[in-house]
Design a protein around this motif. Sequence first.
Motif, PDB file in Angstrom:
ATOM      1  N   LEU A 582       1.465 -10.543  -7.512  1.00 23.28           N
ATOM      2  CA  LEU A 582       0.418 -11.539  -7.709  1.00 23.28           C
ATOM      3  C   LEU A 582       0.554 -12.242  -9.063  1.00 23.28           C
ATOM      4  N   SER A 583       0.941 -11.523 -10.097  1.00 19.94           N
ATOM      5  CA  SER A 583       1.169 -12.159 -11.404  1.00 19.94           C
ATOM      6  C   SER A 583       2.289 -13.179 -11.314  1.00 19.94           C
ATOM      7  N   ASN A 584       3.294 -12.837 -10.542  1.00 18.50           N
ATOM      8  CA  ASN A 584       4.419 -13.746 -10.352  1.00 18.50           C
ATOM      9  C   ASN A 584       3.964 -15.044  -9.681  1.00 18.50           C
ATOM     10  N   VAL A 585       3.119 -14.936  -8.650  1.00 16.44           N
ATOM     11  CA  VAL A 585       2.622 -16.121  -7.950  1.00 16.44           C
ATOM     12  C   VAL A 585       1.818 -17.016  -8.890  1.00 16.44           C
ATOM     13  N   LYS A 586       0.977 -16.425  -9.691  1.00 17.55           N
ATOM     14  CA  LYS A 586       0.175 -17.196 -10.643  1.00 17.55           C
ATOM     15  C   LYS A 586       1.050 -17.982 -11.621  1.00 17.55           C
ATOM     16  N   GLU A 587       2.061 -17.318 -12.170  1.00 15.64           N
ATOM     17  CA  GLU A 587       2.940 -17.966 -13.139  1.00 15.64           C
ATOM     18  C   GLU A 587       3.721 -19.107 -12.512  1.00 15.64           C
ATOM     19  N   ARG A 588       4.183 -18.903 -11.284  1.00 15.70           N
ATOM     20  CA  ARG A 588       4.942 -19.962 -10.613  1.00 15.70           C
ATOM     21  C   ARG A 588       4.057 -21.164 -10.302  1.00 15.70           C
ATOM     22  N   LEU A 589       2.834 -20.927  -9.854  1.00 18.37           N
ATOM     23  CA  LEU A 589       1.918 -22.039  -9.597  1.00 18.37           C
ATOM     24  C   LEU A 589       1.620 -22.818 -10.878  1.00 18.37           C
ATOM     25  N   ARG A 590       1.414 -22.110 -11.969  1.00 19.30           N
ATOM     26  CA  ARG A 590       1.127 -22.777 -13.235  1.00 19.30           C
ATOM     27  C   ARG A 590       2.319 -23.607 -13.699  1.00 19.30           C
ATOM     28  N   ALA A 591       3.535 -23.070 -13.544  1.00 17.99           N
ATOM     29  CA  ALA A 591       4.729 -23.787 -13.979  1.00 17.99           C
ATOM     30  C   ALA A 591       4.993 -25.022 -13.133  1.00 17.99           C
ATOM     31  N   LEU A 592       4.718 -24.909 -11.815  1.00 19.64           N
ATOM     32  CA  LEU A 592       5.029 -26.010 -10.899  1.00 19.64           C
ATOM     33  C   LEU A 592       3.927 -27.052 -10.821  1.00 19.64           C
ATOM     34  N   TYR A 593       2.668 -26.618 -10.883  1.00 16.95           N
ATOM     35  CA  TYR A 593       1.568 -27.536 -10.621  1.00 16.95           C
ATOM     36  C   TYR A 593       0.573 -27.661 -11.768  1.00 16.95           C
ATOM     37  N   SER A 594       0.802 -26.973 -12.855  1.00 19.42           N
ATOM     38  CA  SER A 594      -0.148 -26.975 -13.963  1.00 19.42           C
ATOM     39  C   SER A 594      -1.520 -26.524 -13.447  1.00 19.42           C
ATOM     40  N   HIS A 595      -2.582 -27.315 -13.709  1.00 21.12           N
ATOM     41  CA  HIS A 595      -3.921 -26.920 -13.292  1.00 21.12           C
ATOM     42  C   HIS A 595      -4.296 -27.478 -11.915  1.00 21.12           C
ATOM     43  N   HIS A 596      -3.357 -28.144 -11.247  1.00 19.81           N
ATOM     44  CA  HIS A 596      -3.678 -28.777  -9.962  1.00 19.81           C
ATOM     45  C   HIS A 596      -3.716 -27.779  -8.810  1.00 19.81           C
ATOM     46  N   ALA A 597      -3.137 -26.617  -8.984  1.00 19.69           N
ATOM     47  CA  ALA A 597      -3.159 -25.594  -7.920  1.00 19.69           C
ATOM     48  C   ALA A 597      -3.949 -24.385  -8.422  1.00 19.69           C
ATOM     49  N   GLU A 598      -4.419 -23.575  -7.486  1.00 16.71           N
ATOM     50  CA  GLU A 598      -5.192 -22.388  -7.876  1.00 16.71           C
ATOM     51  C   GLU A 598      -4.938 -21.243  -6.897  1.00 16.71           C
ATOM     52  N   MET A 599      -5.151 -20.036  -7.393  1.00 17.83           N
ATOM     53  CA  MET A 599      -5.031 -18.837  -6.572  1.00 17.83           C
ATOM     54  C   MET A 599      -6.289 -17.992  -6.766  1.00 17.83           C
ATOM     55  N   VAL A 600      -6.832 -17.506  -5.666  1.00 20.88           N
ATOM     56  CA  VAL A 600      -8.029 -16.668  -5.702  1.00 20.88           C
ATOM     57  C   VAL A 600      -7.716 -15.353  -4.993  1.00 20.88           C
ATOM     58  N   VAL A 601      -8.041 -14.236  -5.629  1.00 17.25           N
ATOM     59  CA  VAL A 601      -7.824 -12.905  -5.044  1.00 17.25           C
ATOM     60  C   VAL A 601      -9.126 -12.118  -5.136  1.00 17.25           C
TER      61      VAL A 601
END
Length: 623
Positions: A582-601
């Motif tokens: 899950l940490s990996n997914v968060k980092e990849r989303l931040r790198a690719l989309y900045s604040h435009h994408a989000e993850m909720v768990v």
Amino acid sequence: MESLNPASLVNIVGFSVGVVLYAMLGFMVLRSPHSLENVGIRRLLFATAFLGVLWNAGEFILTLQRDIGASGGNLFLIAASYSALGFLPSVVVHSALYDVPGRRWHIVAAYLLSTAASLLHFISAIRFSASPSEPALRLLTFGSIILAVLVVASGHRETRGKKLLWGAALLIFAASALHLSSPGSENSLVIEMAAHQSSLPLVLVILLQSYRFAFADLFLKRAISLLLVSLISFAAYTLIAVPLLRFHEGHDPADMQATAVIISLWIATALSFPALSRAAHWIVDRIILSRPNYEAVKAKIATGIDEAESPEDVLDTVCKTFADVFTAGERGWNETSAKPSGSGLTLVDIDRDRAEVFVPTHDEPFYKISIGQFSGGRRLLSDEMELLDSSALLAARRIDAMRVTHERCEQDLREQEFSKLATEAQLTALRAQINPHFLFNALTTIGYLIQTSPDKALQTLLHLTKLLRRVLGSGSEFSTLGEELELIQNYLDIERARFEEKLSVSIDVSESARRVMVPTLILQPLVENAVKHGIAKNRVGGTIGIKAEIEKNGRGDVLSISVRDTGSGRKETFSSGNGVGLSNVKERLRALYSHHAEMVVEIDGVNGSFSGLRIPLEVVTSK
């Protein structure tokens, strides 16, 4: 009040104005040597000023002496002043034919004529106690007529109008000399003015004849302003002051009234000077020189270079405008590596046929604009040189701005490239992190099956081989959601080998959502998290539901992905920030989309856990 002598008054005013004009011309020559790079021309113009001051000052003194009843005046002063007047036509010829090949004998003849007339004046003063010499004046009369014909008929490339102007000035002088050779005759004011003030048109013609003198326009404006003020003063005195004073003759307060009238006229003349100065500027710019509106030209250049897209376009625009305004047949620009030395003006060179203007950019390469082959023998005046200077500065600032913008763009591109490389390196590291993590979990499952069910272990190994070939063989950072679901199916096949009937899967994804591009391996950690916390810890197993849909909102379409499980059946604490996947997914989303994408768990062991992703479609690519 005594009767006014109009001729005497005209001469006194004319001679005083002549002294001021010629003195101003000499002062300008001495004060602005950089405007006259040619030493010969500078000496010629200074000689004109000296001769004009000598003639007008001498006649001014002699006229005052005659009016106060003194003797005829100092004979040597008369000879000197008339000699000075006699040399002015030679200066006209010299300035007109200064650089005309094969016409030096005209200039020599003109100076020999003036020298002969000067000798006759001094000989007459010494031997016959008479001055000026009538033979000298008649010699100047016929000599000026011949010089006028020679100048007009010369092979000079100047326009016919200018040649006729030179000839007219010489003919006026010839008529003046003829009149002066007949002293004692009564003539009208016009004839008196033309006879005694012939030096004034001579100096104007010398300055105008080829635009040679860089400050000719400034002198003309000041000279015409002074002439207009003098005419206004003369007219006010003769037409207003004199009649009023005659009307009040015999009254006791006549002196007081006379003083009040004179002072009032002085004040009125002073107040009229700004308007007269503007009129002089208009006469010189629009009538005498036929010059364009330089402020409009400067605005046109500023607009043109603002629309230019490169330094070359800026220089081409300035060159074309210069050529049009100055009627230049030749134009161009070139790079230069050295700044000009001197006073810092951008105008670095000017001669008869061309001018070169330095464009003072902040850094190399510098540029130099050249214009030449001016039509009609045109020469640049001070306002025109100021236009060249200011336009070159405008061009330089525009080029500097372009260079700064270009450098900033290159810097931004470099920074973007570095950022892209850093992001790619980060994503590669994250992907390299998740691959062994996933492989470790899969091998753990196969190891368990080898002990419990060897046949299933072999089948699971084949699924793993297929899965790894897909995961490790893809070099792209993105894949379609459909391809990700196929990978999830292989992963769940491996997990089913371990949980058998305890694991069930529900997938609800539309075809449009399957075509959306998402980061590779972005969904597998969410499913793995559901298996680990919802299925593996539940004694009776459970269900994993995967759903994806495209949602529409005011800020743009969003791909919504959710993974749910039915839960382990008991309370537990878990921080969504823990865990490699899950940490990996968060980092990849931040790198690719900045604040435009989000993850909720959301972890709930009793009611089931939820993992969700929201990815904006405008920043992902669809097939």
